[in-house]
Design a protein around this motif. Structure first.
Motif, PDB file in Angstrom:
ATOM      1  N   ARG A 156       0.835  -1.211   0.000  1.00 57.60           N
ATOM      2  CA  ARG A 156       0.000   0.000   0.000  1.00 57.60           C
ATOM      3  C   ARG A 156       0.870   1.262   0.000  1.00 57.60           C
ATOM      4  NH1 ARG A 156      -2.938  -2.026   5.174  1.00 57.60           N
ATOM      5  NH2 ARG A 156      -2.355   0.064   5.889  1.00 57.60           N
ATOM      6  N   GLY A 157       0.592   2.160  -0.966  1.00 57.60           N
ATOM      7  CA  GLY A 157       1.233   3.483  -0.961  1.00 57.60           C
ATOM      8  C   GLY A 157       2.392   3.580  -1.921  1.00 57.60           C
ATOM      9  N   PRO A 165       6.021  -0.107   0.993  1.00 55.63           N
ATOM     10  CA  PRO A 165       4.565  -0.327   0.874  1.00 55.63           C
ATOM     11  C   PRO A 165       4.042  -1.556   1.613  1.00 55.63           C
ATOM     12  CG  PRO A 165       5.547   0.193  -1.260  1.00 55.63           C
ATOM     13  CD  PRO A 165       6.690  -0.055  -0.315  1.00 55.63           C
ATOM     14  N   LEU A 174      -0.960   3.458   8.832  1.00 56.52           N
ATOM     15  CA  LEU A 174      -0.455   3.649   7.473  1.00 56.52           C
ATOM     16  C   LEU A 174       0.856   2.897   7.300  1.00 56.52           C
ATOM     17  CD1 LEU A 174      -0.915   7.528   6.980  1.00 56.52           C
ATOM     18  CD2 LEU A 174      -2.481   5.675   6.349  1.00 56.52           C
ATOM     19  N   GLU A 178       2.624   4.710   2.608  1.00 61.74           N
ATOM     20  CA  GLU A 178       1.500   5.653   2.645  1.00 61.74           C
ATOM     21  C   GLU A 178       1.812   6.898   3.476  1.00 61.74           C
ATOM     22  OE1 GLU A 178      -2.416   2.804   2.537  1.00 61.74           O
ATOM     23  OE2 GLU A 178      -1.148   2.647   4.306  1.00 61.74           O
TER      24      GLU A 178
END
Ligand code: IMP
Length: 207
Positions: A156-157, A165, A174, A178
């Motif tokens: 993610r991110g 990520p 997060l 992120e």
């Protein structure tokens, strides 16, 4: 411990744009300027050691001797508990010659799946950063920082680099991919190693 004076020009002994950017962010408030090894046309030595500290020393000494300036290196990586600490010092190499970290993250995930590591507890990991400050005369000092957490999938991110990520630090929602840069700097392995370097090598009234 030998101190770095404010205004000192440092070589960042790295060719990794993500690390160079983060080290520049960290040293800027201390009135130091940095030039990267690449900008000085200093070659990248082969990382022949089996520990972060060994490789950090080798890189910093190489740049300090080649440039005649103090040099700060970073050897770092991701250690995954269920994989016996891999990829560890081989974190960059898992991305292959194309430095493809989607590929490297997929390899970590595949190896975790082979071990049926699905819950956060069995996916524990840490980032470790080892900074080395070396001088042209061969003196060198090493500082190490870690941040603990677990690995998520899918990644993610897009904000960080490398394995960011898929890394979720303990107590965070997060991933490092992120987070804004300042939020990562507040807790990261590199920032923790950097704080030790600052305490040992800089006059803190500079900060
Ligand atoms: P080396 O220190 O040049 O051997 O490379 C370490 C590798 O570890 C990097 O290429 C990244 O893939 C990974 N790594 C180190 N620090 C971080 C970080 O802060 N975020 C994500 N990946 C990192």
């Amino acid at each position: 411990m030998r101190k770095l004076e404010a205004g000192t020009r440092l070589v960042v002994a790295s060719h990794n744009p993500g690390k160079i950017r983060e080290i520049n962010d960290l040293i800027r408030p201390y009135g130091m300027s940095a030039v990267s090894a690449g900008e000085l046309n200093i070659s990248e030595p082969e990382e022949t050691e089996t520990t972060f500290a060994g490789n950090a020393r080798l890189k910093a000494l190489h740049s300090a001797k080649a440039s005649g300036l103090p040099a700060l290196s970073d050897d770092s990586g991701l250690e995954v508990e269920a994989l016996g600490g891999a990829p560890g010092v081989y974190s960059a190499r898992w991305a292959g010659p194309a430095k493809d970290f989607n590929y490297a993250m997929q390899r970590v995930e595949s190896e975790l799946q082979e071990k049926f590591a699905r819950d956060p507890e069995s996916r524990r990991a840490n980032f470790t950063a080892t900074l080395c400050l070396a001088w042209p005369d061969g003196e060198a000092e090493v500082f190490e920082g870690k941040v603990f957490g677990h690995l998520v999938w899918p990644p993610r991110g897009e904000k960080g680099f490398g394995y960011d990520p898929m890394f979720l630090a303990d107590g965070e929602t997060l991933t490092f991919g992120e987070m804004e840069a300042e939020a990562k700097h507040a807790i990261s392995h590199r920032a923790r190693a950097f704080a030790l370097f600052v305490a040992a090598c800089l006059d803190r009234s500079d900060g």
